[in-house]
Write a protein that holds these residues in place. Structure first.
Motif, PDB file in Angstrom:
ATOM      1  N   HIS A   1       0.845  -1.177   0.000  1.00  0.00           N
ATOM      2  CA  HIS A   1       0.000   0.000   0.000  1.00  0.00           C
ATOM      3  C   HIS A   1       0.887   1.235   0.000  1.00  0.00           C
ATOM      4  O   HIS A   1       1.748   1.385   0.873  1.00  0.00           O
ATOM      5  N   PRO A   2       0.713   2.129  -0.972  1.00  0.00           N
ATOM      6  CA  PRO A   2       1.582   3.301  -1.045  1.00  0.00           C
ATOM      7  C   PRO A   2       1.264   4.314   0.042  1.00  0.00           C
ATOM      8  O   PRO A   2       0.141   4.381   0.534  1.00  0.00           O
ATOM      9  N   GLY A   3       2.299   5.082   0.427  1.00  0.00           N
ATOM     10  CA  GLY A   3       2.075   6.213   1.323  1.00  0.00           C
ATOM     11  C   GLY A   3       2.141   5.903   2.796  1.00  0.00           C
ATOM     12  O   GLY A   3       1.752   6.733   3.615  1.00  0.00           O
ATOM     13  N   ILE A   4       2.646   4.729   3.192  1.00  0.00           N
ATOM     14  CA  ILE A   4       2.777   4.398   4.610  1.00  0.00           C
ATOM     15  C   ILE A   4       4.220   4.637   5.037  1.00  0.00           C
ATOM     16  O   ILE A   4       5.149   4.159   4.391  1.00  0.00           O
ATOM     17  N   ALA A   5       4.419   5.376   6.109  1.00  0.00           N
ATOM     18  CA  ALA A   5       5.764   5.675   6.592  1.00  0.00           C
ATOM     19  C   ALA A   5       6.487   4.390   6.981  1.00  0.00           C
ATOM     20  O   ALA A   5       5.872   3.422   7.452  1.00  0.00           O
ATOM     21  N   ALA A   6       7.802   4.407   6.809  1.00  0.00           N
ATOM     22  CA  ALA A   6       8.598   3.213   7.090  1.00  0.00           C
ATOM     23  C   ALA A   6       8.454   2.759   8.532  1.00  0.00           C
ATOM     24  O   ALA A   6       8.329   1.563   8.814  1.00  0.00           O
ATOM     25  N   VAL A   7       8.461   3.705   9.460  1.00  0.00           N
ATOM     26  CA  VAL A   7       8.398   3.333  10.874  1.00  0.00           C
ATOM     27  C   VAL A   7       7.053   2.703  11.213  1.00  0.00           C
ATOM     28  O   VAL A   7       6.948   1.888  12.133  1.00  0.00           O
ATOM     29  N   ALA A   8       5.996   3.029  10.462  1.00  0.00           N
ATOM     30  CA  ALA A   8       4.686   2.424  10.681  1.00  0.00           C
ATOM     31  C   ALA A   8       4.586   1.060  10.014  1.00  0.00           C
ATOM     32  O   ALA A   8       3.986   0.136  10.553  1.00  0.00           O
ATOM     33  N   ALA A   9       5.205   0.945   8.828  1.00  0.00           N
ATOM     34  CA  ALA A   9       5.059  -0.289   8.045  1.00  0.00           C
ATOM     35  C   ALA A   9       5.924  -1.430   8.555  1.00  0.00           C
ATOM     36  O   ALA A   9       5.523  -2.596   8.472  1.00  0.00           O
TER      37      ALA A   9
ATOM     38  N   THR B   1      -1.532   2.516  10.741  1.00  0.00           N
ATOM     39  CA  THR B   1      -0.750   2.735   9.524  1.00  0.00           C
ATOM     40  C   THR B   1      -1.491   3.578   8.501  1.00  0.00           C
ATOM     41  O   THR B   1      -0.872   4.245   7.674  1.00  0.00           O
ATOM     42  N   MET B   2      -2.822   3.553   8.545  1.00  0.00           N
ATOM     43  CA  MET B   2      -3.633   4.296   7.571  1.00  0.00           C
ATOM     44  C   MET B   2      -4.825   4.952   8.280  1.00  0.00           C
ATOM     45  O   MET B   2      -5.987   4.660   7.971  1.00  0.00           O
ATOM     46  N   PRO B   3      -4.569   5.843   9.227  1.00  0.00           N
ATOM     47  CA  PRO B   3      -5.687   6.474   9.947  1.00  0.00           C
ATOM     48  C   PRO B   3      -6.680   7.163   9.028  1.00  0.00           C
ATOM     49  O   PRO B   3      -7.893   7.145   9.276  1.00  0.00           O
ATOM     50  N   TRP B   4      -6.184   7.781   7.949  1.00  0.00           N
ATOM     51  CA  TRP B   4      -7.088   8.484   7.023  1.00  0.00           C
ATOM     52  C   TRP B   4      -8.105   7.524   6.418  1.00  0.00           C
ATOM     53  O   TRP B   4      -9.275   7.890   6.204  1.00  0.00           O
ATOM     54  N   LEU B   5      -7.679   6.288   6.161  1.00  0.00           N
ATOM     55  CA  LEU B   5      -8.574   5.304   5.560  1.00  0.00           C
ATOM     56  C   LEU B   5      -9.653   4.892   6.551  1.00  0.00           C
ATOM     57  O   LEU B   5     -10.828   4.749   6.186  1.00  0.00           O
ATOM     58  N   VAL B   6      -9.257   4.699   7.810  1.00  0.00           N
ATOM     59  CA  VAL B   6     -10.232   4.313   8.833  1.00  0.00           C
ATOM     60  C   VAL B   6     -11.277   5.405   9.010  1.00  0.00           C
ATOM     61  O   VAL B   6     -12.474   5.136   9.110  1.00  0.00           O
ATOM     62  N   VAL B   7     -10.817   6.661   9.024  1.00  0.00           N
ATOM     63  CA  VAL B   7     -11.751   7.776   9.173  1.00  0.00           C
ATOM     64  C   VAL B   7     -12.680   7.863   7.966  1.00  0.00           C
ATOM     65  O   VAL B   7     -13.882   8.063   8.107  1.00  0.00           O
ATOM     66  N   LEU B   8     -12.125   7.688   6.760  1.00  0.00           N
ATOM     67  CA  LEU B   8     -12.952   7.692   5.550  1.00  0.00           C
ATOM     68  C   LEU B   8     -13.976   6.563   5.604  1.00  0.00           C
ATOM     69  O   LEU B   8     -15.159   6.747   5.263  1.00  0.00           O
ATOM     70  N   PHE B   9     -13.531   5.393   6.031  1.00  0.00           N
ATOM     71  CA  PHE B   9     -14.403   4.230   6.171  1.00  0.00           C
ATOM     72  C   PHE B   9     -15.543   4.549   7.135  1.00  0.00           C
ATOM     73  O   PHE B   9     -16.718   4.280   6.866  1.00  0.00           O
ATOM     74  N   GLY B  10     -15.187   5.174   8.261  1.00  0.00           N
ATOM     75  CA  GLY B  10     -16.194   5.528   9.255  1.00  0.00           C
ATOM     76  C   GLY B  10     -17.161   6.581   8.758  1.00  0.00           C
ATOM     77  O   GLY B  10     -18.362   6.531   9.046  1.00  0.00           O
ATOM     78  N   ILE B  11     -16.630   7.546   7.971  1.00  0.00           N
ATOM     79  CA  ILE B  11     -17.490   8.603   7.433  1.00  0.00           C
ATOM     80  C   ILE B  11     -18.541   8.006   6.509  1.00  0.00           C
ATOM     81  O   ILE B  11     -19.705   8.446   6.500  1.00  0.00           O
TER      82      ILE B  11
END
Length: 824
Positions: free
Chosen positions: A489-497, A601-611
């Motif tokens: 998945h693109p756009g995940i920081a190394a320290v998170a991945a 790792t993908m908080p934006w996705l979880v928030v979008l999912f919740g929205i």
């Protein structure tokens, strides 16, 4: 000691800086070096405080120096100056660089000064064409505010030097084994981070700029002082390496030393486009990637684009003639040592070069991880996963071709939709080819965006044929899926991945596992299939829609047909059922995307999912409320949709809460909230504590139990509340309620369901208490709307039952960290 035995005095302005300190050390063996600086903790015999913009401060400082060391100065070396890389004017350019220089020379007139040496820049000259060189006779032509201020300062020197001989050293960009001139250090950092900008350049890549090693620059100053009596009274001397590495050579050299890769791919971007993009990025801060990752504006500014083809190769014959100077170092030889210093201590290197480390790097260092080793491992893993899934981008290339050729083959009957598919297909083909490179993750997002448009286009253009609608829906979904659902998945920081837990702090399970997401995905599939069917009717692809329960009004349409052709539905610019289908489809896609660690790792996705789930669940309930009240009938299939959407809500709450807790924790420890939201992070770095490959290797009964339960349970009291809510929604059928009474019961019943079903989630259990005022409202409605005795009795009984049943919390089987205080 007699005056003849004293060491000659050399005054250095800006002596507290790195260059001033190094120069002081270089002169110390033969001269009495006296420093001047704006900030001095405590004055000594060799270090004095002076503000060059304040004439009195400067005069007093020189008087104190003369009282201790005499009034004869062998040389005054003027280093102090204001500089920044914003490209914008600043009052200190004039006040310090120009007028400060003028005041310094004016104050020196009362002393016996053998020489004045000015630290200038080669950038005061007009650049040469690539392949050419500049010398001291090259006309002046500074192009931005810093060299313009230096050129103006030289005019002030010529006007105010009086009888003092002066030397203007036009210096190249400075570097040593650990640091470099900002343009070079940022170029190294971009390639090190594999920033997309590292592959873009707007100028002539054969152009380059001379540099000079710190030791060689100090040597030039020392030689200028040593030869002060032999130099012309108004000497101008260029100081820098004659051998210049072009931008292309630097790109390839840095890439080789950093990544071991030959021929770094660099694309030439037209200057007008690059300048516009730089301006937009500058104004869009802090939304741009640099700002997200560093919390600061981007380095590349619009004015730099105009300078990108400037070539500064130096003819240093005069330096050899007058100073006997030649560089002993070469950037070609030192560049690998600069890169090695970066690898050995990334955070220290970034700070030494005045660059804010990206937060993944700082986070790794904070967690006692080697940032360079982490980057190498992440890069290796990313490339391996990319190679394993490279088929997806070839598949997208084929789907782009399919889009281009589909309209004539399927008979679209819509010229707008034909052009949309053809242009989208061309874009997908181009972006899919770019996505073959693991460096161009942004191309994958762009491909996904085109896929979303392909899904939406049949609704926007009201596709006249079923083939066009179904084709674009299916192909758009596949394009989106192949672009961003495949690993990595693109756009995940190394320290998170590369490390960190799947289970949130204080929790007992991960809210992002497949077993937690599967119920939502399955329910979204139900909603999508129903919505797709209704969309076909709204687009005119089918003549009727099945409704087994509601006959509708006196016209031939049944309840479902009346609802989806009502004024409410037709108020939308696109088919509202199609919009619902699109939303369900996005729920499915975003539900599939990510790992068991996606809550961090993908908080934006979880928030979008919740929205898409929570607010749209409320919207679905609202639509159900207005059907009998406003539209006078029901839609059986809409009830199925609303039920599916409402049941998704309790299954989505835990992941949203976990993500919210995580973002708050990272904010408290100083992380950029925007950066963590978009790129992810971790509370602690360690081995992954969840193996997704083995999630389905358990007994089928265990997996199914996780699907059905997890953090969602149905206490018997809340189950009864649901039955009461359903009963109230249909009192017009069961009790013969009419008009206002029926509408009130329906409204309260729908709200009871909207409150109770989300409360099935253990962490949202407190929401059940909202049923208490709804129960109390049932005591009032029969009197407001003149209900019958039976209706009065049933309303009161339902109200009492709702209140009593909502008091009991029911069992809670899990712990949710800091959220436990809200589970009551």
């Amino acid at each position: 000691m007699s005056d003849s035995d004293k060491q000659p005095v050399v005054i250095v302005t800006g002596a507290g800086g790195d260059i001033g300190s190094a120069l002081t050390e270089g002169l110390a063996d033969r001269y009495m070096v006296v420093g001047l600086d704006l900030k001095v903790e405590k004055e000594t015999d060799t270090f004095f405080q002076a503000d060059l913009t304040d004439g009195d401060s400067l005069t007093n400082a020189l008087r104190r120096i003369a009282s201790r060391h005499g009034s004869r100065f062998a040389s005054v070396i003027h280093l102090a100056a204001y500089f920044d890389f914003s490209g914008e004017d600043h009052p200190l350019y004039e006040k310090l660089n120009v007028e400060g220089t003028r005041q310094l020379l004016k104050a020196l007139q009362r002393y016996d000064v053998e020489q004045f040496v000015y630290s200038g820049t080669m950038l005061v000259h007009q650049p040469a064409a690539p392949g050419g060189r500049i010398d001291e006779t090259t006309p002046l032509g500074p192009k931005w505010v810093y060299p313009q201020s230096k050129a103006a300062a030289e005019v002030a020197i010529r006007d105010a030097h009086g009888e003092i001989p002066y030397v203007l050293l036009h210096l190249a960009g400075l570097y040593d084994e650990r640091s470099a001139v900002p343009t070079l250090s940022h170029q190294i950092a971009r390639i090190y981070e594999r920033n997309v900008k590292s592959h873009l350049y707007s100028g002539d890549m054969n152009a380059g700029q001379a540099v000079v090693h710190r030791e060689d620059m100090i040597d030039a100053f020392v030689r200028a002082v040593d030869r002060r009596r032999k130099l012309p009274p108004d000497a101008t001397i260029l100081i820098g390496e004659a051998d210049v590495m072009s931008y292309r050579e630097l790109q390839d050299g840095i890439a080789w030393y950093v990544h071991g890769e030959e021929g770094w791919e660099t694309v030439t971007v037209p200057g007008t486009i690059a300048k516009a993009a730089a301006a937009l990025e500058e104004k869009s801060e802090p939304v741009v990637p640099d700002a997200i990752d560093r919390g600061e504006p981007p380095f590349i500014r619009p004015f730099m684009i105009e300078l990108s083809s400037d070539h500064y190769a130096l003819d240093i014959a005069k330096a050899a003639e007058l100073l006997g100077w030649a560089p002993r170092h070469s950037i070609r030889e030192v560049l690998p040592r600069i890169v090695q210093a970066l690898k050995d201590d990334p955070v220290g290197w970034y700070r030494a070069n005045g660059i804010t480390p990206p937060q993944w790097m700082q986070a790794a260092a904070d967690d006692a991880r080697d940032p360079h080793a982490l980057r190498v491992v992440h890069d290796k893993n990313y490339r391996e996963k990319h190679h394993a899934h490279i088929w997806a981008h070839w598949a997208n290339f084929a789907l782009g071709g399919w889009l281009i050729t589909a309209p004539p083959a399927l008979g679209y009957e819509s010229s707008a939709l034909v052009w949309s598919d053809v242009l989208s297909g061309i874009a997908v083909c181009a972006l899919a080819l770019l996505s073959l490179s693991p460096r161009l993750g942004m191309a994958r997002w762009a491909t996904a965006a085109v896929g979303l448009w392909v899904m939406m286009a049949p609704l926007v253009f009201w596709a006249p044929t079923a083939a066009a609608y179904l084709n674009d829906t299916l192909v758009g979904t596949l394009i989106f899926s192949f672009a961003v659902l495949t690993r990595p998945h693109p756009g995940i920081a190394a320290v998170a991945a590369e490390g960190g837990p799947a289970v949130p702090l204080g929790w007992e399970y991960s809210p992002s596992t497949w077993s937690q997401r599967a119920p939502i995905i399955l329910l979204a599939c139900v909603g999508f299939f129903v919505s797709r069917y209704l969309t076909a009717y709204q687009l005119g692809h089918i003549d009727a829609v099945w409704d087994p329960f509601f006959a509708g009004g006196p016209d031939p349409k049944n309840g479902t047909e009346e609802i989806i052709t009502s004024w409410v539905s037709e108020s939308f610019p696109v088919p509202d059922a199609g919009l619902g289908a699109m939303t369900y489809l996005l729920e499915i896609l975003t539900g599939v995307m990510g790992s068991a660690r996606r809550w961090r790792t993908m908080p934006w996705l979880v928030v979008l999912f919740g929205i898409m789930i929570v607010p749209l669940g409320i919207t679905s309930v609202t639509f159900i409320i207005i059907q009998p009240i406003v539209l006078g009938t029901w839609c059986a299939l809409c009830l199925v949709q609303a039920t599916a959407m409402l049941i998704q809500v309790p299954y989505s709450v835990d992941e949203l809460v976990a993500t919210g807790q995580f973002l708050i924790r990272r904010k408290k420890v100083g992380r950029s909230l925007l950066r963590v939201f978009f790129l992810g992070d971790t509370d602690e770095f360690g081995p992954h504590d969840h193996d997704e490959k083995h999630e389905f290797h358990r007994p089928a009964g265990v997996v199914l139990k996780d699907f059905v339960n997890g953090s969602v349970t149905v206490p018997w009291n809340l189950g009864l509340c649901v039955l009461i809510g359903v009963w109230l929604m249909f009192t017009r059928l069961s009790l013969g309620a009419e008009a206002g009474m029926a509408n009130a019961d329906h409204l309260i019943g729908a709200l009871v369901l909207a409150v109770t079903v989300p409360a099935f989630a253990e962490m949202a259990r407190a929401v059940r208490l909202l049923n208490i005022p709804l129960g109390a409202a049932l005591f009032v409605t029969p009197f407001l709307y003149d209900g019958s005795a039976v209706q009065l009795l049933m309303s009161i009984l339902c109200g009492i039952a709702l209140i009593l049943l909502s008091i009991r919390r029911g069992p809670v089987t899990n712990s949710y960290g800091t959220w436990d205080r809200y589970v009551f």
